[in-house]
Design an enzyme around this catalytic site. Sequence first.
Site, PDB file in Angstrom:
ATOM      1  N   TRP A  44     -12.769  18.525 -54.006  1.00  0.00           N
ATOM      2  CA  TRP A  44     -11.437  18.082 -54.477  1.00  0.00           C
ATOM      3  C   TRP A  44     -11.207  16.586 -54.259  1.00  0.00           C
ATOM      4  CZ3 TRP A  44      -6.736  19.680 -56.486  1.00  0.00           C
ATOM      5  CH2 TRP A  44      -5.626  18.879 -56.175  1.00  0.00           C
ATOM      6  N   ASN A  46      -7.706  13.666 -54.825  1.00  0.00           N
ATOM      7  CA  ASN A  46      -6.459  13.224 -55.452  1.00  0.00           C
ATOM      8  C   ASN A  46      -6.331  11.715 -55.320  1.00  0.00           C
ATOM      9  OD1 ASN A  46      -5.626  14.793 -52.819  1.00  0.00           O
ATOM     10  ND2 ASN A  46      -3.826  13.547 -53.132  1.00  0.00           N
ATOM     11  N   ASP A  47      -5.231  11.181 -54.843  1.00  0.00           N
ATOM     12  CA  ASP A  47      -4.907   9.749 -54.996  1.00  0.00           C
ATOM     13  C   ASP A  47      -6.060   8.772 -54.725  1.00  0.00           C
ATOM     14  OD1 ASP A  47      -2.613  11.237 -54.691  1.00  0.00           O
ATOM     15  OD2 ASP A  47      -1.798  10.027 -53.072  1.00  0.00           O
ATOM     16  N   TRP A  71      -6.589  21.372 -52.800  1.00  0.00           N
ATOM     17  CA  TRP A  71      -6.115  20.445 -51.762  1.00  0.00           C
ATOM     18  C   TRP A  71      -6.283  21.078 -50.380  1.00  0.00           C
ATOM     19  CZ3 TRP A  71      -2.674  19.809 -47.778  1.00  0.00           C
ATOM     20  CH2 TRP A  71      -2.376  18.489 -47.418  1.00  0.00           C
ATOM     21  N   PHE A 103      -3.902  10.670 -44.883  1.00  0.00           N
ATOM     22  CA  PHE A 103      -3.202  10.608 -46.169  1.00  0.00           C
ATOM     23  C   PHE A 103      -3.401   9.233 -46.815  1.00  0.00           C
ATOM     24  CE2 PHE A 103       0.260  14.124 -46.561  1.00  0.00           C
ATOM     25  CZ  PHE A 103      -0.700  15.090 -46.370  1.00  0.00           C
ATOM     26  N   ASP A 177       2.198   6.490 -47.271  1.00  0.00           N
ATOM     27  CA  ASP A 177       1.501   5.774 -48.343  1.00  0.00           C
ATOM     28  C   ASP A 177       1.692   4.254 -48.258  1.00  0.00           C
ATOM     29  OD1 ASP A 177       1.029   8.381 -49.051  1.00  0.00           O
ATOM     30  OD2 ASP A 177       2.416   8.403 -50.740  1.00  0.00           O
ATOM     31  N   GLU A 228       6.476   8.350 -53.898  1.00  0.00           N
ATOM     32  CA  GLU A 228       5.188   8.290 -53.197  1.00  0.00           C
ATOM     33  C   GLU A 228       4.414   7.060 -53.682  1.00  0.00           C
ATOM     34  OE1 GLU A 228       4.095  12.880 -52.392  1.00  0.00           O
ATOM     35  OE2 GLU A 228       3.622  12.248 -54.425  1.00  0.00           O
ATOM     36  N   TRP A 310       0.411  16.976 -60.253  1.00  0.00           N
ATOM     37  CA  TRP A 310       0.566  18.035 -59.253  1.00  0.00           C
ATOM     38  C   TRP A 310       0.985  19.363 -59.871  1.00  0.00           C
ATOM     39  CZ3 TRP A 310      -1.931  18.060 -55.067  1.00  0.00           C
ATOM     40  CH2 TRP A 310      -2.171  16.894 -54.351  1.00  0.00           C
TER      41      TRP A 310
HETATM   42  C1  FRU Z   1       0.556  11.769 -53.609  1.00  0.00           C
HETATM   43  C2  FRU Z   1       0.462  12.324 -52.200  1.00  0.00           C
HETATM   44  C3  FRU Z   1       0.765  11.238 -51.188  1.00  0.00           C
HETATM   45  C4  FRU Z   1       0.055  11.721 -49.959  1.00  0.00           C
HETATM   46  C5  FRU Z   1      -1.183  12.374 -50.541  1.00  0.00           C
HETATM   47  C6  FRU Z   1      -1.666  13.563 -49.781  1.00  0.00           C
HETATM   48  O1  FRU Z   1      -0.190  12.452 -54.539  1.00  0.00           O
HETATM   49  O2  FRU Z   1       1.334  13.417 -52.055  1.00  0.00           O
HETATM   50  O3  FRU Z   1       2.151  10.989 -50.994  1.00  0.00           O
HETATM   51  O4  FRU Z   1      -0.259  10.679 -49.076  1.00  0.00           O
HETATM   52  O5  FRU Z   1      -0.850  12.744 -51.876  1.00  0.00           O
HETATM   53  O6  FRU Z   1      -2.898  14.007 -50.263  1.00  0.00           O
END
Ligand code: FRU
Length: 416
Positions: A44, A46-47, A71, A103, A177, A228, A310
Amino acid sequence: MRCLCTALAFFAIYSTATAQATPPPPDTADPYRPALHFSPRQHWINDPNGMVYHKGVYHLFFQHYPQGTTWGPMHWGHATSKNLVHWQEQPIKLFPDSLGYIFSGSAVADVHRTSGFGQPGDTPLVAIFTHHNPLTEKRGRNFQYQSLAYSLDDGATWHKYAANPVLADSNSSDFRDPKVFWYAPQRKWIMTLATKDCISFYSSPNLRQWQFESVFGKTAGAHGGVWECPDLIDLELNGQHYWVLIVNLNPGAPNGGSGTQYFVGQFDGHQFTALHTDTRWMDYGPDNYAGVTWSNTGQQRLLIGWMSNWDYANQVPTGRWRNAMTVARQLSLQQVGKEVYLRSEPVQQLQQQWQWQTAGQASTQPLPTSKAYTLRWQWSTAQAASMVLRNAAGEQVTIGYDAATHQLYIDRVYSS
Ligand code: FRU
């Protein structure tokens, strides 16, 4: 403009198309893996996190769960590129610890060595990220803090700062963040931090001690969800200096779920002031989230986002890996009437390497076997025009122009 398409033309690239660089061969074992966009070997993501340009290398860290394709406890994965087009995945760089999961956050090249990490002559790379503590979260207590890690070997290995965390707030649980940049006029670091559905600014002389400056956004922009992954960047237009505050929002985006709004304004080292009251979106499509810019790139402002949402990121049917990044984009400003807007377009390197010529008449054409190409489409704005990309299963995506409203659209209702 030449009219190349009429309404509902079935259009594709001719086999006589030429490319200036050879695209990578399609991954036949993995048909859903994008040829152009960065995706992990497995598991996986993400950001995008910690993007910093250093010694000719673009570093891209990212939220990563290396035990599954949904996640989970967050790590920072790592990839590097010399051209923002071809990426090499590197070993994972930050692992969860007793303070929590790792994070999102940013990284800077501390060229003045304000942090004191390393020895005189070193340029430490310093990552500023959120520690998210799942145990205190379960107990209903505060669970997000800002922490540091540093590298003294150009990003190859990282050490967590022994005195973490460096910033905590007993009143806030959505506190995350951090995006940090050097504010040269006042010789200090500025941290832009997402705090519930607002942005808070902090400053520091050394990345270790932080002081609260101000908060922005209580009555500005869209508030359909939590704010975020912010970023504050400076850009010039016609000799005028502007600051743009990028704010990611989930949910509440114009096409559902996650999206990116921005504010054009001014920043004086303490406070951000927007120059407009309307809500502005970076993209109207649903697959560009958590995008922020690279640090240490001089006057260039280069952004990459997470190419997902999301609303469905955990369900995308990709097999052993899940989710990808957008292509890297170059940000600039554009004036329309009296207003100044943020413009984003694929980075120059991508345009040069992936340009194809089309044969160009309205018709139905088979697509080339290559998975990656740029389509240059010209049409007359006097009339509606669209193209339909269709597969053998009868699924289709329509890209079109509505002459009455002067709007471009992408309709993927009939795609899987
Ligand atoms: C945004 C978020 C951030 C956080 C991260 C966690 O997509 O929710 O705010 O740091 O992903 O994976």
